[in-house]
Design an enzyme around this catalytic site. Structure first.
Site, PDB file in Angstrom:
ATOM      1  N   HIS A  64       6.651   3.545   7.512  1.00  0.00           N
ATOM      2  CA  HIS A  64       7.017   2.596   6.440  1.00  0.00           C
ATOM      3  C   HIS A  64       8.541   2.632   6.250  1.00  0.00           C
ATOM      4  O   HIS A  64       9.144   3.706   6.329  1.00  0.00           O
ATOM      5  CB  HIS A  64       6.321   3.032   5.146  1.00  0.00           C
ATOM      6  CG  HIS A  64       6.193   1.944   4.118  1.00  0.00           C
ATOM      7  ND1 HIS A  64       7.285   1.341   3.546  1.00  0.00           N
ATOM      8  CD2 HIS A  64       5.107   1.373   3.555  1.00  0.00           C
ATOM      9  CE1 HIS A  64       6.865   0.446   2.660  1.00  0.00           C
ATOM     10  NE2 HIS A  64       5.560   0.436   2.642  1.00  0.00           N
ATOM     11  N   GLY A 108       3.169   5.912   8.007  1.00  0.00           N
ATOM     12  CA  GLY A 108       2.315   4.710   8.056  1.00  0.00           C
ATOM     13  C   GLY A 108       2.157   4.169   9.460  1.00  0.00           C
ATOM     14  O   GLY A 108       1.214   3.437   9.749  1.00  0.00           O
ATOM     15  N   TYR A 138      -0.766   8.692  -0.714  1.00  0.00           N
ATOM     16  CA  TYR A 138      -1.316   7.732   0.240  1.00  0.00           C
ATOM     17  C   TYR A 138      -2.481   6.984  -0.405  1.00  0.00           C
ATOM     18  O   TYR A 138      -3.054   7.432  -1.387  1.00  0.00           O
ATOM     19  CB  TYR A 138      -1.765   8.428   1.535  1.00  0.00           C
ATOM     20  CG  TYR A 138      -1.477   7.569   2.750  1.00  0.00           C
ATOM     21  CD1 TYR A 138      -2.482   6.916   3.440  1.00  0.00           C
ATOM     22  CD2 TYR A 138      -0.169   7.362   3.172  1.00  0.00           C
ATOM     23  CE1 TYR A 138      -2.211   6.097   4.509  1.00  0.00           C
ATOM     24  CE2 TYR A 138       0.118   6.546   4.250  1.00  0.00           C
ATOM     25  CZ  TYR A 138      -0.902   5.899   4.916  1.00  0.00           C
ATOM     26  OH  TYR A 138      -0.629   5.093   5.977  1.00  0.00           O
TER      27      TYR A 138
END
Ligand code: LCV
Length: 259
Positions: A64, A108, A138
């Site tokens: 991410h 991610g 998460y």
């Protein structure tokens, strides 16, 4: 397209992550391009897609884009987060997606790879599940992606240590399909893609959706879901979440306090 390269050879589509300055971090714009490419390939009748980084990449994707994570007070991985949309698109598109991995896969991006249908990696590939590194809570479906790919005990080790594991170990525990010598990786991957493309696309598309529905059929009570969401809020409202994000941006080690 600025952050990916899209090519097509017959029924086989290839998407190359191409944001080298930020190690293919999954920014909103990069993810939008990958999603658009998958939709274009699906609409154009592609039967299989290879998702890869630039040849010889040291980092497949750094996960991410930390610069796009909220500074606090808001779920960093909510329903409409780019990473959530990418995982859902990979899981629901008709054609199988093969992740071809060279280099490190972080955060991610590990979930993105595990959302793919088949994972083929070079020996130098590594996989690190990193929420604990950044103080991030998460999200529920993301944890289910991990739980579908490895045993609960291994998911706990990956999540609690946030340490990279090797491609060899990932294959040994059944988290990925194959480890192939770097010099053979492309040929091996595209041979498998060609085999899939020569089979019946309707049958494959239905089996992919059947397996998604069946694998995701885990009973979570509304009360259980709400409890988990409440716990996640404690994390993303915490000092440690702010500290994790700030430390990354300031290129220093985070000082977590547990508050
Ligand atoms: C934005 C980046 C990133 C990045 N975002 O190179 O799973 S969760 O819950 O944690 C989820 C929220 C998630 O996926 O979070 C991200 C998890 N990712 C990580 O923890 C990996 C973060 N990156 C790193 O640890 C290092 O970059 C690695 C080890 C991958 C490579 O280290 P190296 O020293 O080779 P740099 O760190 O210098 O990175 C090169 C450039 O890429 C940016 C980084 O800020 C730097 O940009 P500048 O040159 O402008 O400073 N970058 C790296 N990762 N996830 N940007």
């Amino acid at each position: 397209m600025e952050f990916i390269k899209l090519t097509r050879d017959g029924h086989i589509g290839t998407i190359v992550l191409d944001r080298p300055k930020k190690l293919n971090a999954l920014s909103h714009d990069l993810v939008a391009e990958v999603i658009a490419a998958l939709q274009e390939l699906e609409g154009g009748g592609a039967r299989v897609v290879v998702l890869r980084a630039q040849a010889g990449a040291r980092v497949w994707s750094a996960g991410h884009d930390v610069g796009e994570l909220p500074e606090g007070g808001r779920d960093p991985l909510g329903w409409d987060d780019p990473l959530r949309n990418l995982v859902r698109t990979i899981e629901t598109c008709r054609m199988p997606v093969i992740a071809m991995i060279e280099g490190g896969v972080w955060g991610g991006a590990v979930e993105t790879v595990l959302a793919c249908d088949i994972v083929i990696a070079a020996p130098d590939a590594t996989f690190a599940v990193t929420p604990a590194r950044l103080g991030v809570p998460y999200n529920v479906s993301g944890m289910m992606t991990f739980m579908s790919a490895a045993s609960l005990r291994l998911v706990k080790e990956l999540a609690f240590t946030a340490a990279p594991i090797s491609a060899e170990r990932a294959e040994r525990i059944g988290m990925i399909n194959h480890v192939v010598a770097a010099e053979d990786l492309e040929a091996f991957t595209f041979d498998m893609a060609a085999t899939i493309a020569n089979n019946a696309p309707l049958s494959i598309a239905v089996m992919k959706e059947q397996l998604r529905v069946l694998a995701g059929a885990k009973p979570v009570s509304p009360r259980g879901f709400e409890k988990v969401q409440g716990l996640r809020r404690i994390v993303y409202d915490s000092h440690d979440y702010h500290e994790g994000i700030r430390a990354f941006k300031e290129k220093r080690k985070p000082a977590f306090t547990g508050k």
